[in-house]
Design an enzyme around this catalytic site. Structure first.
Site, mmCIF file in Angstrom:
data_model
loop_
_atom_site.group_PDB
_atom_site.id
_atom_site.type_symbol
_atom_site.label_atom_id
_atom_site.label_comp_id
_atom_site.label_asym_id
_atom_site.label_seq_id
_atom_site.Cartn_x
_atom_site.Cartn_y
_atom_site.Cartn_z
ATOM 1 N N GLU A 47 0.819 -1.019 0.085
ATOM 2 C CA GLU A 47 0.036 -0.109 0.031
ATOM 3 C C GLU A 47 0.867 1.032 -0.161
ATOM 4 O O GLU A 47 0.296 2.235 -0.502
ATOM 5 C CB GLU A 47 -0.783 0.098 1.332
ATOM 6 N N LYS A 248 15.901 7.370 11.086
ATOM 7 C CA LYS A 248 16.458 6.153 10.610
ATOM 8 C C LYS A 248 17.620 5.839 11.646
ATOM 9 O O LYS A 248 18.278 6.875 11.949
ATOM 10 C CB LYS A 248 17.036 5.929 9.362
ATOM 11 N N ASP A 273 19.155 1.510 -0.697
ATOM 12 C CA ASP A 273 20.470 0.694 -1.333
ATOM 13 C C ASP A 273 21.553 0.365 -0.437
ATOM 14 O O ASP A 273 22.588 0.029 -0.746
ATOM 15 C CB ASP A 273 21.133 2.152 -2.136
#
Lengths: 329, 329
Positions: A47, A248, A273
């Protein structure tokens, strides 16, 4: 929403446990992640896509090929897109200009900067309206607090403050400060360090929120610069307290999205990445994960027997989603 | 002296192990330390006394009763006296003025400030004469480097530096910096943080030396101020390196004295008022330990079943040594 925080906010002790635990749980030579052959199936099951930016959307100041078209396709398919940055010096609005400059059609609600995350976290715990935040950081945090209607002091206003030490001198501090938010700050000084320290040590229940603990950041392309971790590490040492980190690799954002939009975390796909940050971060948050090879990780690294972090899938770049989901007829 | 450092320099990982190990080794309800009944015997067995200052020699700005006479007696008995401080903002010479003001006859060679410890450490490893030290700290470190004949840059000269960020900007740094010494610094700024970070991250083999990791310090009597730990914590976070700490609770000083004067560490007695810093520090260094109750520790705390750190002896204050060794006739 109750006054109890439902969020799984990151603290450094958890940080020290989680990656190790993840590594320990993975088999020594985990089967390498498969290539994303069935992109349509992944897109269907998801979603919300959360994108790391550098190495996924752009490299330095250059847009990665095929990205605008891929994002457009995902939008047309009704997917929610979220762009993540640990940069707290800008507000979401200010950060949006980078996207605009690169010709990307991204609006500020889609940007999850750590400055916004700090404000969103305080809202999520119903930070009392009679309390204030002390900001050791730049204008981005200030703007997000303003936007969220949270009272604050500090920030850029304290940039030129000096402490003139005389015998018996006492620094007064505001007893109504209920949270200190520490982010990257080029204008850090001892006044700010002492102010933040006093609030955390002396105001009962005062929270210590770090936007991120990044050791270095890319202020310019020419070299790495000491990052937000330096400021957080400073206050951590003077207060002997662990910060609640909202950027993060905190999984706050996943929890926030899941809660706000009523979606399961398995319906979120983290695209990044870097194995040991982005992919691990997605896995810790209980999300699907897609590694793209357009940044720092090579296929050789991914498939190395030494690598114990395996995403659900890998692709060469974001545009693989476009090619695979909509094959050229 | 060889080029290998004989010193047991403290790093934070060791710090995390050592106190825990010491606590674990002590029986849960260790027998409380005896009162120093036979001071003459202790004095006879000891060649050097190391004194913590606050709570032992003075309290705030007030000399503790009987201290000058006790120190005089120990000197007459041929004992070496060493006064320890983690304060790195002053050189030994400058710090000596505090003693002078209080009417104590102490010369600079007897003062072991952490600024001096940093210079002594570099000398002990034969820091190369073609290398430089970058100082993130105040004038005390600079003066001690000068005194030791060690090249340095940074320090107070960098107090007003600002970074003007332009695209592609690169901060140049001196490739000859072979050690960064970080101490308490009221003039810390982002220029210094980035300079120190670059040297440690980019100069091969560059040492990271912290004067001390104290969370807070007593700049004034009125309150606690963020301490040298804040500056060290900042660089620790931006470099992801552990500092070599030369101030307390590093046992560098004991090793240094033992080595320099050819005495066994069991001939050194550490005198302090804190169990979990001074006494543990003396024990970690392999020294005899004497707790004085003239500072923060009470007899009740010492004798509590919860207390697992026991010195060899305790006394009410330093002057007990005088009374007991030379009873009034």
């Amino acid at each position: 929403m109750g006054s109890q925080a439902p969020w799984n906010v990151w603290d450094e002790r958890a940080a020290m446990r989680s990656p190790a635990a993840a590594v320990a749980a993975a088999p020594a030579a985990a089967k390498a992640a498969p290539y994303l052959d069935d992109a349509a199936q992944l897109i269907k099951s998801v979603e919300t896509f959360i994108f790391d930016c550098d190495g996924v959307i752009w490299k330095g100041d250059k847009l990665i090929e095929g990205v605008p078209e891929t994002l457009d396709m995902l939008r047309r398919m009704g997917k929610r897109l979220v762009f993540v940055t640990n940069n707290s010096t800008k507000s979401r609005k200010q950060y949006g200009k980078k996207f605009e400059t690169l010709g990307l059609n991204v609006n500020e609600e889609e940007i999850f900067a750590s400055s916004f995350a700090a404000a969103a976290y305080l809202q999520s715990i119903n930070f009392p309206s009679n309390k204030k935040v002390y900001i050791l950081g730049e204008v981005g945090i200030q703007k997000e607090m303003e936007q969220a209607g949270i009272n604050f002091i500090g920030g850029p206003e304290d940039a030129d403050r000096k402490i003139n030490l005389e015998p018996g001198q006492l620094m007064e501090h505001d007893k109504d400060v209920g949270a200190v938010v520490v982010g990257f700050d080029r204008y850090i000084n001892y006044y700010k360090i002492q102010y933040a320290t006093l609030c955390i040590r002396e105001n009962p229940g005062c929270l210590f929120i770090g936007t991120n603990c990044d050791a270095v950041t890319h202020l310019t392309d020419a070299q790495e610069w000491a990052g937000g971790g330096a400021m957080v590490g400073c206050i951590k040492a003077s207060t002997k307290r662990e910060p609640l980190v909202v950027g993060k690799p905190s999984t706050f954002m996943m929890d926030y999205l899941s809660n706000k939009f009523g979606i399961s975390k398995t319906q979120i796909c983290m695209v990044g990445d870097r194995l040991d940050t982005d992919i691990l971060f997605g896995q810790n948050g209980g999300c699907k994960t897609l590694l793209v090879l357009s940044g720092v990780t090579t296929l050789k690294t991914l498939e190395s027997p030494d690598n114990t972090i395996q995403p659900d899938y890998y692709a060469n770049g974001l545009s693989d989603l476009l090619k695979l989901a909509k094959p050229v007829v």
